[in-house]
Design a protein around this motif. Structure first.
Motif, PDB file in Angstrom:
ATOM      1  N   TRP A 156       0.819  -1.204   0.000  1.00  0.00           N
ATOM      2  CA  TRP A 156       0.000   0.000   0.000  1.00  0.00           C
ATOM      3  C   TRP A 156       0.864   1.269   0.000  1.00  0.00           C
ATOM      4  N   SER A 157       2.094   1.163   0.503  1.00  0.00           N
ATOM      5  CA  SER A 157       2.973   2.335   0.546  1.00  0.00           C
ATOM      6  C   SER A 157       3.395   2.790  -0.852  1.00  0.00           C
ATOM      7  N   GLU A 158       3.280   1.906  -1.823  1.00  0.00           N
ATOM      8  CA  GLU A 158       3.573   2.296  -3.200  1.00  0.00           C
ATOM      9  C   GLU A 158       2.363   3.021  -3.775  1.00  0.00           C
ATOM     10  N   LYS A 159       2.603   4.167  -4.355  1.00  0.00           N
ATOM     11  CA  LYS A 159       1.530   5.070  -4.797  1.00  0.00           C
ATOM     12  C   LYS A 159       0.532   4.393  -5.734  1.00  0.00           C
ATOM     13  N   GLN A 160       0.986   3.573  -6.647  1.00  0.00           N
ATOM     14  CA  GLN A 160       0.087   2.952  -7.625  1.00  0.00           C
ATOM     15  C   GLN A 160      -0.853   1.930  -6.993  1.00  0.00           C
ATOM     16  N   ASN A 161      -0.522   1.427  -5.804  1.00  0.00           N
ATOM     17  CA  ASN A 161      -1.364   0.426  -5.153  1.00  0.00           C
ATOM     18  C   ASN A 161      -2.417   1.022  -4.229  1.00  0.00           C
ATOM     19  N   ARG A 162      -2.339   2.316  -3.941  1.00  0.00           N
ATOM     20  CA  ARG A 162      -3.249   2.912  -2.954  1.00  0.00           C
ATOM     21  C   ARG A 162      -4.701   2.938  -3.403  1.00  0.00           C
ATOM     22  N   THR A 163      -4.937   2.854  -4.689  1.00  0.00           N
ATOM     23  CA  THR A 163      -6.322   2.850  -5.182  1.00  0.00           C
ATOM     24  C   THR A 163      -6.836   1.448  -5.490  1.00  0.00           C
ATOM     25  N   ASN A 164      -6.038   0.434  -5.207  1.00  0.00           N
ATOM     26  CA  ASN A 164      -6.418  -0.953  -5.463  1.00  0.00           C
ATOM     27  C   ASN A 164      -7.482  -1.382  -4.438  1.00  0.00           C
ATOM     28  N   PRO A 165      -8.735  -1.641  -4.912  1.00  0.00           N
ATOM     29  CA  PRO A 165      -9.798  -1.977  -3.967  1.00  0.00           C
ATOM     30  C   PRO A 165      -9.579  -3.311  -3.242  1.00  0.00           C
TER      31      PRO A 165
END
Length: 163
Positions: A71-80
């Motif tokens: 989750w700390s990686e920016k691209q994963n923060r929107t992964n539901p």
């Protein structure tokens, strides 16, 4: 779940009526409770396809750490899916701590009687499931479809032919 309920009731009865705090008694009671925990963990893991394990904090915190690093990686923060996984893992971790504090307090106040309460809580989903099954069978086939297994056995026992 019935095995767990029976173990909890056995521990409660023995603890309230016979327990004299000997080492062997303590070891047997702890062993029974550990068996119940392992049994519950395997049941939950089986039902959830190994997504939820209810008695192992080490594995939970390992999984939570992995999820947080993803989750700390920016691209994963929107992964539901990752968000749902983090919510589940955080909820389980939080309830571990809350349950530990609350359980310790209740045990300090009520002693072995707490195991009766836990057994009752575990029995409530069984009653709910039975209610849903009965309601479904009555709704989709009437009362006769709900009673049919017992009626069929009774007719056979009386020598009448089952329909």
């Amino acid at each position: 779940i019935f095995v767990e309920i029976l173990i909890l009731i056995a521990v409660a009865v023995y603890g309230r009526l016979f327990y004299v705090e000997s080492l062997i008694e303590t070891e047997v009671l702890v062993g029974l409770l550990l068996f119940a925990m392992g049994y519950q963990n395997s049941l939950t893991a089986t039902i959830t396809n190994n997504v939820v394990k209810t008695t192992h904090l080490t594995g939970l915190f390992t999984d939570l750490g992995i999820s947080l690093s993803m989750w700390s990686e920016k691209q994963n923060r929107t992964n539901p899916l990752l968000r749902q996984k983090l919510q589940l893992q955080s909820t389980i971790a939080g309830t571990y701590f809350l349950g530990g504090l609350l359980g310790g307090y209740i045990y300090a106040v009520s002693g072995f009687a707490v195991f009766f309460f836990v057994a009752l809580l575990m029995f409530m989903p069984v009653v709910y499931d039975l209610f849903i099954i009965i309601q479904f069978r009555i709704r989709h086939g009437g009362l006769s479809s709900f009673l049919s297994p017992w009626m069929r056995k009774r007719r056979l026992a009386d020598g009448r032919q089952a329909r």
